[in-house]
Design an enzyme around this catalytic site. Sequence first.
Site, mmCIF file in Angstrom:
data_model
loop_
_atom_site.group_PDB
_atom_site.id
_atom_site.type_symbol
_atom_site.label_atom_id
_atom_site.label_comp_id
_atom_site.label_asym_id
_atom_site.label_seq_id
_atom_site.Cartn_x
_atom_site.Cartn_y
_atom_site.Cartn_z
ATOM 1 N N ARG A 291 0.850 -1.195 0.000
ATOM 2 C CA ARG A 291 0.000 0.000 0.000
ATOM 3 C C ARG A 291 0.880 1.238 0.000
ATOM 4 O O ARG A 291 2.104 1.159 0.093
ATOM 5 C CB ARG A 291 -0.874 0.034 1.264
ATOM 6 C CG ARG A 291 -0.058 -0.072 2.558
ATOM 7 C CD ARG A 291 -0.901 0.140 3.791
ATOM 8 N NE ARG A 291 -0.209 -0.225 5.014
ATOM 9 C CZ ARG A 291 0.662 0.537 5.655
ATOM 10 N NH1 ARG A 291 0.978 1.725 5.164
ATOM 11 N NH2 ARG A 291 1.238 0.136 6.777
ATOM 12 N N VAL A 294 2.244 5.810 5.235
ATOM 13 C CA VAL A 294 1.984 7.077 5.913
ATOM 14 C C VAL A 294 3.097 8.079 5.597
ATOM 15 O O VAL A 294 2.849 9.260 5.346
ATOM 16 C CB VAL A 294 1.880 6.854 7.437
ATOM 17 C CG1 VAL A 294 1.742 8.187 8.171
ATOM 18 C CG2 VAL A 294 0.712 5.939 7.776
#
Length: 452
Positions: A291, A294
């Site tokens: 993914r 952050v």
Amino acid sequence: MKRVIVANRGAVARRVIRALRGLGIESVAVYSEADRDLPYLSEADLTVPIGASPATQSYLNQETLLRVARECGADALHPGYGFLSENAAFAEAVEQAGLIFVGPSPRWIRMLGHKTQARDAMRALGMPMAPSSDVLGDDIAALRRAAEDLGYPVLIKPASGGGGIGMLALEGPQDAEAQWSRARQIAERSFGGSDLYLEKLLRDPRHVEFQFLADRHGQVRCLYERDCSTQRRHQKVLEEAPAPALPRAAVEAMGARLETMLAGMGYDVIGTVEMLYTPDSGFSFLEINTRLQVEHAVSEAVTGVDLVAAQLRLAAGERMQDVLPAVPQLNGHAIEARVYAEDPVRFLPSPGPLRVFQPPEMPGVRIETGYAEGCRVSSHYDPMLAKVIAHAATRDAALDLLAAALGQFRVEGVKTNIPFVRRVLEDPAFRAGQVSTGLVGRMLEAAQSQAA
């Protein structure tokens, strides 16, 4: 892609909406009852309520998200990070509904999202890694045998999930049953599965992660590394790029090796390979995050690459040479601080109204946040208020810039971890680049001893 539903909230939702606007793609922002007044919703082309405040009734409700995607005519879904971003079943459901899932193919999420399966796959490719066990059940005798085979201390880790959640150290056999039971409860509550395994605990390693982009045609590009060693209880506090005080030759060789491995696997779109490093053992594989991370803005700062825009284009099928025509060169140093609404001493969440919320506005400083003054920090979600990223020509200059920015960040109504982060930035060992996963723990122990 013409219209993308952003299946997330806060800073990452705002970041994806900004990237979509830059690409000329319409955005659909979803929101829960708790988030109905957040400022970034006005930046989307369309907004849709998806349910009550608890995440299980909104951002984790797969049926609702898919229904909204169909009804609003979206042709793609960006999951952000957290929530459903690494849920293979959801990624498959998105594709079965005729939408593009803006992330790696579901098979990679499924295989690499399970930590022991990922380790098996990378071990088969020759990746060095710390010794570990297979998934263990609730047989305490088997647990003790596995721990003795590895040699204490060991780390109990959930086979699914991430973010340091559920990771507990086991120093000896005396606490095995209690720690195992606690870890299983945390894993079940956090990830919906209680599979656990053991990994040999390395003392004071560096935590270094490599950022990758990949197209769906066999091309993979490594965009250098980030150092995420500065952690509190396995939770990242500061992330920086490039990694300080590491041999560049060793770092670049590992990046090239991983690039070849991922290309050989056929990996696609975006991902991060997390590694541990010690001077004695070198790099050892930790996990792959399938993914957007952050801390992606740190890599964006030193490479000039818009990772979110690249992720969208690669998910749509574009080729690497069109998305990244040339390998970007490292430019200076960047460091990111995560600002949380939490007590800076006990580190407990501090939800409440943001009576004052004034992020700094300074050259070289980037702010990523989903909040504005007057908003309320909900107790239903992660309490991160903002990410503050400083970019300068040198590491010292970047640290000074970040410290100055945090000193100008005004927040009233909730407590924040800013005083704690500023103490870390002032620590002599940290300033010298002597970072490790044990640095913050030693700082806190020293502060407690002085207070006593």
